[in-house]
Write an enzyme that holds these catalytic residues in place. Structure first.
Site, PDB file in Angstrom:
ATOM      1  N   ASN A   1       0.807  -1.218   0.000  1.00  0.00           N
ATOM      2  CA  ASN A   1       0.000   0.000   0.000  1.00  0.00           C
ATOM      3  C   ASN A   1       0.840   1.267   0.000  1.00  0.00           C
ATOM      4  O   ASN A   1       0.427   2.295  -0.536  1.00  0.00           O
ATOM      5  CB  ASN A   1      -0.923   0.006   1.228  1.00  0.00           C
ATOM      6  CG  ASN A   1      -2.030  -1.012   1.116  1.00  0.00           C
ATOM      7  OD1 ASN A   1      -2.849  -0.950   0.218  1.00  0.00           O
ATOM      8  ND2 ASN A   1      -2.043  -1.975   2.026  1.00  0.00           N
ATOM      9  N   THR A   2       2.033   1.217   0.595  1.00  0.00           N
ATOM     10  CA  THR A   2       2.886   2.400   0.693  1.00  0.00           C
ATOM     11  C   THR A   2       4.033   2.376  -0.307  1.00  0.00           C
ATOM     12  O   THR A   2       4.333   3.381  -0.951  1.00  0.00           O
ATOM     13  CB  THR A   2       3.453   2.533   2.118  1.00  0.00           C
ATOM     14  OG1 THR A   2       2.369   2.591   3.050  1.00  0.00           O
ATOM     15  CG2 THR A   2       4.291   3.799   2.254  1.00  0.00           C
ATOM     16  N   ASN A   3       4.687   1.215  -0.443  1.00  0.00           N
ATOM     17  CA  ASN A   3       5.841   1.083  -1.341  1.00  0.00           C
ATOM     18  C   ASN A   3       5.723  -0.169  -2.198  1.00  0.00           C
ATOM     19  O   ASN A   3       5.063  -1.139  -1.818  1.00  0.00           O
ATOM     20  CB  ASN A   3       7.151   1.007  -0.547  1.00  0.00           C
ATOM     21  CG  ASN A   3       7.478   2.299   0.171  1.00  0.00           C
ATOM     22  OD1 ASN A   3       7.594   3.345  -0.445  1.00  0.00           O
ATOM     23  ND2 ASN A   3       7.625   2.235   1.484  1.00  0.00           N
ATOM     24  N   ILE A   4       6.404  -0.136  -3.346  1.00  0.00           N
ATOM     25  CA  ILE A   4       6.583  -1.323  -4.175  1.00  0.00           C
ATOM     26  C   ILE A   4       8.062  -1.668  -4.149  1.00  0.00           C
ATOM     27  O   ILE A   4       8.914  -0.811  -4.400  1.00  0.00           O
ATOM     28  CB  ILE A   4       6.117  -1.103  -5.620  1.00  0.00           C
ATOM     29  CG1 ILE A   4       4.643  -0.706  -5.658  1.00  0.00           C
ATOM     30  CG2 ILE A   4       6.347  -2.365  -6.455  1.00  0.00           C
ATOM     31  CD1 ILE A   4       4.095  -0.455  -7.057  1.00  0.00           C
TER      32      ILE A   4
ATOM     33  N   ASP B   1       0.703 -10.624   0.595  1.00  0.00           N
ATOM     34  CA  ASP B   1       1.899 -10.475   1.428  1.00  0.00           C
ATOM     35  C   ASP B   1       1.860 -11.402   2.636  1.00  0.00           C
ATOM     36  O   ASP B   1       2.886 -11.988   3.020  1.00  0.00           O
ATOM     37  CB  ASP B   1       2.067  -9.019   1.871  1.00  0.00           C
ATOM     38  CG  ASP B   1       0.814  -8.434   2.531  1.00  0.00           C
ATOM     39  OD1 ASP B   1      -0.276  -9.035   2.431  1.00  0.00           O
ATOM     40  OD2 ASP B   1       0.929  -7.356   3.148  1.00  0.00           O
ATOM     41  N   ARG B   2       0.675 -11.595   3.215  1.00  0.00           N
ATOM     42  CA  ARG B   2       0.568 -12.438   4.407  1.00  0.00           C
ATOM     43  C   ARG B   2       0.751 -13.914   4.054  1.00  0.00           C
ATOM     44  O   ARG B   2       1.406 -14.663   4.790  1.00  0.00           O
ATOM     45  CB  ARG B   2      -0.774 -12.194   5.086  1.00  0.00           C
ATOM     46  CG  ARG B   2      -0.966 -10.720   5.436  1.00  0.00           C
ATOM     47  CD  ARG B   2      -2.318 -10.414   6.032  1.00  0.00           C
ATOM     48  NE  ARG B   2      -2.361 -10.797   7.442  1.00  0.00           N
ATOM     49  CZ  ARG B   2      -3.419 -10.599   8.210  1.00  0.00           C
ATOM     50  NH1 ARG B   2      -4.509 -10.038   7.705  1.00  0.00           N
ATOM     51  NH2 ARG B   2      -3.397 -10.943   9.495  1.00  0.00           N
TER      52      ARG B   2
ATOM     53  N   THR C   1       6.273  18.165  25.154  1.00  0.00           N
ATOM     54  CA  THR C   1       5.241  17.576  24.294  1.00  0.00           C
ATOM     55  C   THR C   1       5.841  16.547  23.344  1.00  0.00           C
ATOM     56  O   THR C   1       5.280  15.449  23.164  1.00  0.00           O
ATOM     57  CB  THR C   1       4.535  18.682  23.493  1.00  0.00           C
ATOM     58  OG1 THR C   1       3.882  19.560  24.401  1.00  0.00           O
ATOM     59  CG2 THR C   1       3.513  18.092  22.530  1.00  0.00           C
TER      60      THR C   1
END
Length: 258
Positions: free
Chosen positions: A9-12, A110-111, A188
């Site tokens: 979802n974020t990288n290939i 992936d899983r 903070t």
């Protein structure tokens, strides 16, 4: 050689494999609009820098959880490598493992690939933790069957949600805290680092303890994904860290099905 493509979802991640050996790997942000030609220009340069060319790629296998990215990756294989890409989990590249869950068709590639690679490398019952956009906890039994697991928000996703929802909180980097630092923050930013990092470690340790109790047999915990190394020194729940587990799963799948 084999070009293994893990589209998350974020990288290939693109990896060049010779047998079981990963010769090179490259990462690019996932963008379903990116065309096959754009991938080819990018890859040609990286292959050249690594001492390879397009002609060195003899086969392509793709594992993806982003359906919209698949078409252009398949066009890349056909147009620039002259081969039809195998797709993990589909005809010609079936997983060959039991997906012992209520809806096996919904298990992400992936899983399933992580389960294949983890079982090949480690015997007995396993919990595989993959740090990605989401953090997944997957149970693989001693026979190699995928038994289910847990999906939790990834640490970056959790931080983004916190910063976006609270107007006065600053954006901070995900990093391991100072070992000497108190868990009672005085600023903070310190409080955010403590909450995000140690909160995530506590979540992992708590979930793994509950999973082990439910499994009721000795279990090895294998971690993978980009942030696995970040947590490795700050918890003792990992028995092994395998950074390239999904790519290794793609290589195994190709060998078993070609």
């Amino acid at each position: 050689m084999l070009l293994a493509i893990d589209a998350g979802n974020t990288n290939i991640v693109f990896a060049l494999l010779k047998g079981r050996e990963i010769r090179a790997r490259w990462r690019i942000a996932t963008d379903p609009r990116r065309t096959a030609d754009e991938y080819a220009v990018w890859l040609r340069q990286l292959l050249d820098l690594a001492g390879y060319g397009l002609d060195d790629v003899e086969a392509v296998i793709i594992g993806t959880v982003v359906p919209r990215a698949l078409h252009n990756l398949k066009v890349l294989a056909a147009k620039y490598f002259g081969t039809e890409a195998l797709l993990a989990g589909e005809a010609g590249a079936e997983y060959g493992v039991t997906l012992d869950v209520v809806e096996p068709q919904t298990v992400g590639a992936d899983r399933a690939l992580n389960a294949i690679a983890a079982h090949d490398a480690h015997k007995g019952d396993l919990i595989v933790i993959d740090f990605g956009t989401a953090t997944t906890f997957d149970v693989v039994d001693f026979s190699g069957a995928y038994k289910g697991g847990i999906i939790a928000p990834g640490i970056n996703l959790s931080l983004d949600a916190l910063v976006n929802a609270a107007a006065r909180l600053p954006r901070i980097a995900i990093e391991a805290p100072d070992e000497e630092r108190s868990v009672i923050g005085r600023t903070t930013e310190d409080q955010m680092h403590i909450g995000i990092f140690w909160g995530y470690v506590a979540m992992m340790e708590g979930l793994v303890a509950r999973m082990k109790e439910e499994i009721g047999r000795p279990v090895k915990v294998i971690s993978t994904g980009g942030l696995a190394i970040l947590f490795q020194k700050h918890t003792d729940i990992f028995d092994a860290v395998e950074p390239d587990l999904t790519i290794q799963g793609l290589g195994l799948l190709y060998d078993r099905n070609r």
